[in-house]
Design a protein around this motif. Structure first.
Motif, short mmCIF file in Angstrom:
data_model
loop_
_atom_site.label_atom_id
_atom_site.label_comp_id
_atom_site.label_asym_id
_atom_site.label_seq_id
_atom_site.Cartn_x
_atom_site.Cartn_y
_atom_site.Cartn_z
N ILE A 83 16.89 0.07 -53.20
CA ILE A 83 16.16 1.39 -52.41
C ILE A 83 15.40 2.22 -53.49
O ILE A 83 15.81 2.40 -54.41
CB ILE A 83 17.97 2.03 -52.01
CG1 ILE A 83 18.57 0.86 -51.10
CG2 ILE A 83 17.37 2.76 -51.11
CD1 ILE A 83 19.94 1.60 -51.32
N SER A 140 14.17 -0.99 -37.88
CA SER A 140 14.56 -0.52 -39.40
C SER A 140 15.98 -0.31 -39.61
O SER A 140 16.82 -1.22 -39.74
CB SER A 140 14.81 0.65 -40.34
OG SER A 140 12.56 0.83 -41.04
N LEU A 144 18.49 -3.50 -40.27
CA LEU A 144 19.60 -2.66 -41.95
C LEU A 144 20.94 -3.32 -41.31
O LEU A 144 22.21 -3.55 -41.25
CB LEU A 144 19.86 -1.19 -42.08
CG LEU A 144 20.47 -0.59 -42.58
CD1 LEU A 144 20.88 -1.03 -44.03
CD2 LEU A 144 20.84 0.52 -41.96
N ILE A 164 13.83 -0.64 -49.26
CA ILE A 164 14.36 -0.20 -48.05
C ILE A 164 13.38 1.84 -48.31
O ILE A 164 14.03 2.38 -49.72
CB ILE A 164 15.58 0.18 -48.01
CG1 ILE A 164 15.50 -0.98 -47.51
CG2 ILE A 164 16.03 1.00 -46.77
CD1 ILE A 164 15.35 -1.54 -45.78
N CYS A 189 23.17 4.82 -48.93
CA CYS A 189 22.22 4.39 -50.31
C CYS A 189 23.67 3.52 -50.18
O CYS A 189 23.57 1.55 -50.43
CB CYS A 189 22.41 4.85 -51.19
SG CYS A 189 20.95 5.74 -51.03
N THR A 192 23.54 0.85 -47.37
CA THR A 192 22.45 -0.30 -47.42
C THR A 192 22.68 -1.59 -48.39
O THR A 192 22.26 -2.61 -48.45
CB THR A 192 21.21 0.92 -47.48
OG1 THR A 192 21.19 1.95 -46.14
CG2 THR A 192 20.35 -0.07 -47.92
N GLN A 195 24.96 -3.99 -46.80
CA GLN A 195 24.58 -4.81 -46.24
C GLN A 195 23.32 -5.92 -46.23
O GLN A 195 23.44 -6.46 -46.01
CB GLN A 195 23.43 -4.05 -44.60
CG GLN A 195 24.73 -3.09 -43.99
CD GLN A 195 25.74 -3.84 -43.24
OE1 GLN A 195 26.63 -3.76 -43.44
NE2 GLN A 195 25.18 -4.59 -41.99
N TYR A 196 22.24 -5.31 -47.48
CA TYR A 196 21.50 -6.33 -48.11
C TYR A 196 21.71 -6.98 -49.46
O TYR A 196 21.44 -7.38 -50.11
CB TYR A 196 20.54 -5.54 -48.65
CG TYR A 196 19.40 -5.34 -47.14
CD1 TYR A 196 18.88 -6.25 -46.11
CD2 TYR A 196 19.36 -3.61 -46.63
CE1 TYR A 196 18.18 -5.84 -45.12
CE2 TYR A 196 18.40 -3.56 -45.82
CZ TYR A 196 17.94 -4.96 -44.68
OH TYR A 196 17.37 -4.02 -43.88
#
Ligand SMILES: [Zn+2]
Length: 234
Positions: A83, A140, A144, A164, A189, A192, A195-196
């Motif tokens: 990120i 996006s 996500l 990201i 954050c 995110t 999720q990733y």
């Protein structure tokens, strides 16, 4: 972002060149396309429920009145690895309303499309001074919530298909951001990263990759941000 004109030209070129090779065929980027049913069989709710960080409210492009992209956004068929935190370098508004957050998203998109000549907002997401989160570049949020792909951004040269980008409204060279902005940045954050599968250690600032003041004092607080995110991820 706050990049000089010469850098914008470079960035624009990099984005265009960067669409070759590793990218999947472009998909339509309008709200209707974004709302298309998932092809993986995993619903956004299922994906979000897999982790312990709840999905924050993130207003999608249709909600804040985004213009359609000037050409289709590109989907990168890999998960982002990091990120990157930005500040917009816009004046620090004292209007903390949701309406201002939406208007700010439109102003950024106008700047990026009309000023920079980009196909859409450059960043993936935006965080307002009131702590409201919005989607930036079309697609996006859909990406996500599914956690498997990302859309190609235009927020940091060399990182747009692996990072990201989150734009925080305001300029923080001399002053700290409002607490509400900080709190929503932490939540964003953490979600995110979840999720990733991004480690909290992989949260950076724009100046780590370019000659820029961005994101100002937020960069000094990256260790604090990483710690807060790691705590939420558990
Ligand atoms: Zn930046």
């Amino acid at each position: 972002m706050s990049v000089p004109v010469s850098r914008r030209s470079v960035l624009r070129g990099a984005v265009l060149l960067g669409t070759a090779g590793a990218l999947a065929p472009a998909v339509p980027g309008g709200p209707a396309a974004v709302a298309a049913p998932p092809t993986t069989g995993r619903t956004p709710a299922t994906a979000a429920a897999l982790g312990r960080v709840d999905q924050p409210v993130i207003a999608n492009c249709a909600t804040w009145g985004a213009r359609p992209p000037s050409s289709p956004v590109s989907v990168v068929e890999n998960r982002p690895s990091k990120i990157i935190v930005h500040h917009t370098a816009f004046p620090n508004s004292t209007d903390y309303s949701l309406a201002r957050a939406y208007a700010n998203s439109r102003e950024i998109q106008d700047l990026h499309m009309d000023g920079n000549g980009w196909l859409d907002s450059g960043q993936h997401f935006t965080n307002s001074r009131g702590g409201q989160l919005t989607e930036g570049r079309h697609g996006s949020l859909y990406a996500l919530l599914h956690g498997q792909t990302m859309v190609q951004g235009a927020h940091c040269v060399g990182q747009n298909s692996q990072a990201i980008g989150i734009e925080n409204d305001g300029i923080y060279v001399d002053v700290q951001p409002p607490q509400a902005l900080w709190d929503s940045l932490v939540v964003f954050c953490a979600f995110t990263c979840q999720q990733y599968g991004i480690p909290a250690s992989q949260i950076y600032g724009h100046k780590d990759f370019a000659s820029t003041q961005c994101p100002g004092l937020l960069h000094d607080r990256l260790p604090e941000l990483r710690s807060a995110v790691a705590a939420r991820l558990g």
